[in-house]
Design a protein around this motif. Structure first.
Motif, mmCIF file in Angstrom:
data_model
loop_
_atom_site.group_PDB
_atom_site.id
_atom_site.type_symbol
_atom_site.label_atom_id
_atom_site.label_comp_id
_atom_site.label_asym_id
_atom_site.label_seq_id
_atom_site.Cartn_x
_atom_site.Cartn_y
_atom_site.Cartn_z
ATOM 1 N N THR A 29 0.814 -1.300 0.043
ATOM 2 C CA THR A 29 -0.129 -0.182 -0.128
ATOM 3 C C THR A 29 0.744 1.334 0.041
ATOM 4 N N MET A 30 1.922 1.197 0.936
ATOM 5 C CA MET A 30 2.859 2.352 0.926
ATOM 6 C C MET A 30 3.457 2.489 -0.579
ATOM 7 N N SER A 31 3.948 1.351 -1.068
ATOM 8 C CA SER A 31 4.551 1.497 -2.361
ATOM 9 C C SER A 31 3.723 2.321 -3.363
ATOM 10 N N LYS A 32 2.387 1.829 -3.344
ATOM 11 C CA LYS A 32 1.634 2.240 -4.266
ATOM 12 C C LYS A 32 1.196 3.965 -4.280
ATOM 13 N N VAL A 33 1.122 4.283 -2.893
ATOM 14 C CA VAL A 33 1.042 5.766 -2.327
ATOM 15 C C VAL A 33 2.339 6.535 -3.025
ATOM 16 N N GLU A 34 3.433 5.836 -2.654
ATOM 17 C CA GLU A 34 4.739 6.442 -2.948
ATOM 18 C C GLU A 34 4.780 6.736 -4.460
ATOM 19 N N GLU A 35 4.411 5.662 -5.192
ATOM 20 C CA GLU A 35 4.273 5.704 -6.892
ATOM 21 C C GLU A 35 3.386 6.847 -7.276
ATOM 22 N N LYS A 36 2.198 7.124 -6.816
ATOM 23 C CA LYS A 36 1.275 8.012 -6.999
ATOM 24 C C LYS A 36 1.961 9.452 -6.514
ATOM 25 N N LEU A 37 2.747 9.547 -5.505
ATOM 26 C CA LEU A 37 3.228 10.745 -5.304
ATOM 27 C C LEU A 37 4.318 11.070 -5.896
ATOM 28 N N GLY A 40 3.217 12.643 -8.937
ATOM 29 C CA GLY A 40 2.479 13.901 -8.910
ATOM 30 C C GLY A 40 0.932 13.684 -8.623
ATOM 31 N N VAL A 41 0.562 12.549 -8.668
ATOM 32 C CA VAL A 41 -0.831 12.276 -8.607
ATOM 33 C C VAL A 41 -1.124 12.011 -6.890
ATOM 34 N N LEU A 42 -1.788 13.082 -6.392
ATOM 35 C CA LEU A 42 -2.184 13.280 -5.107
ATOM 36 C C LEU A 42 -3.733 12.450 -4.852
#
Length: 149
Positions: A29-37, A40-42
């Motif tokens: 889950t953290m990896s997915k959030v990091e990828e989005k960040l 630039g996709v918040l």
């Protein structure tokens, strides 16, 4: 509590990660959030208080560090709750064992009381019979003394 007992603490990149037996992974889950960040996709959650309003002014790396810190604190809180739950489970188990032992002792004592009550009744009956016999013999002795006189 059985679900909590199945959780294990693991470490990923210096961050404690709790994974349960179903396969949910905070690391993924953290990896997915990091990828989005990084892209630039918040996440569009305007009322979400995970990142404060000033977080919009933070760069992606700062947001990642902030989220990791917040995750670490949340995981520490979760680990504390899991520890407390395990402690309470152990305490409950000990109390259940003590209750079972006490109930068994109570049953044993009730049987002992019942046995002693029946023995008391038996001895009362024997005592009454002995008293009647003694009275009869006393009357017979009195009658014999009168005959002798």
């Amino acid at each position: 509590s059985s679900k909590i007992r199945n959780m294990e603490v693991q470490s990923a990149d210096g961050v404690a990660v709790l994974e349960d037996c179903i396969g949910f992974s905070l690391t993924k889950t953290m990896s997915k959030v990091e990828e989005k960040l990084k892209k630039g996709v918040l996440p569009d959650c305007p009322d979400d208080d995970i990142i404060p309003r000033v977080g919009n002014e933070m760069g992606a790396e700062a947001q990642i560090r902030f989220l990791k810190a917040k995750l670490r604190v949340t995981q520490e809180d979760l680990a504390n709750v899991v520890f407390e739950c395990r402690k309470k489970d152990d305490e409950n188990q000990n109390l259940e064992t003590r209750l079972k032992d006490t109930e068994e002792e109570n049953t044993r004592l009730q049987r002992t009381i019942s046995l002693q009550q029946s023995q008391t009744e038996k001895y009362k009956m024997l005592s009454q019979e002995a008293n009647k016999k003694s009275e009869g013999l006393q009357q017979e002795l009195t009658a014999l003394e009168k005959v002798l006189q």
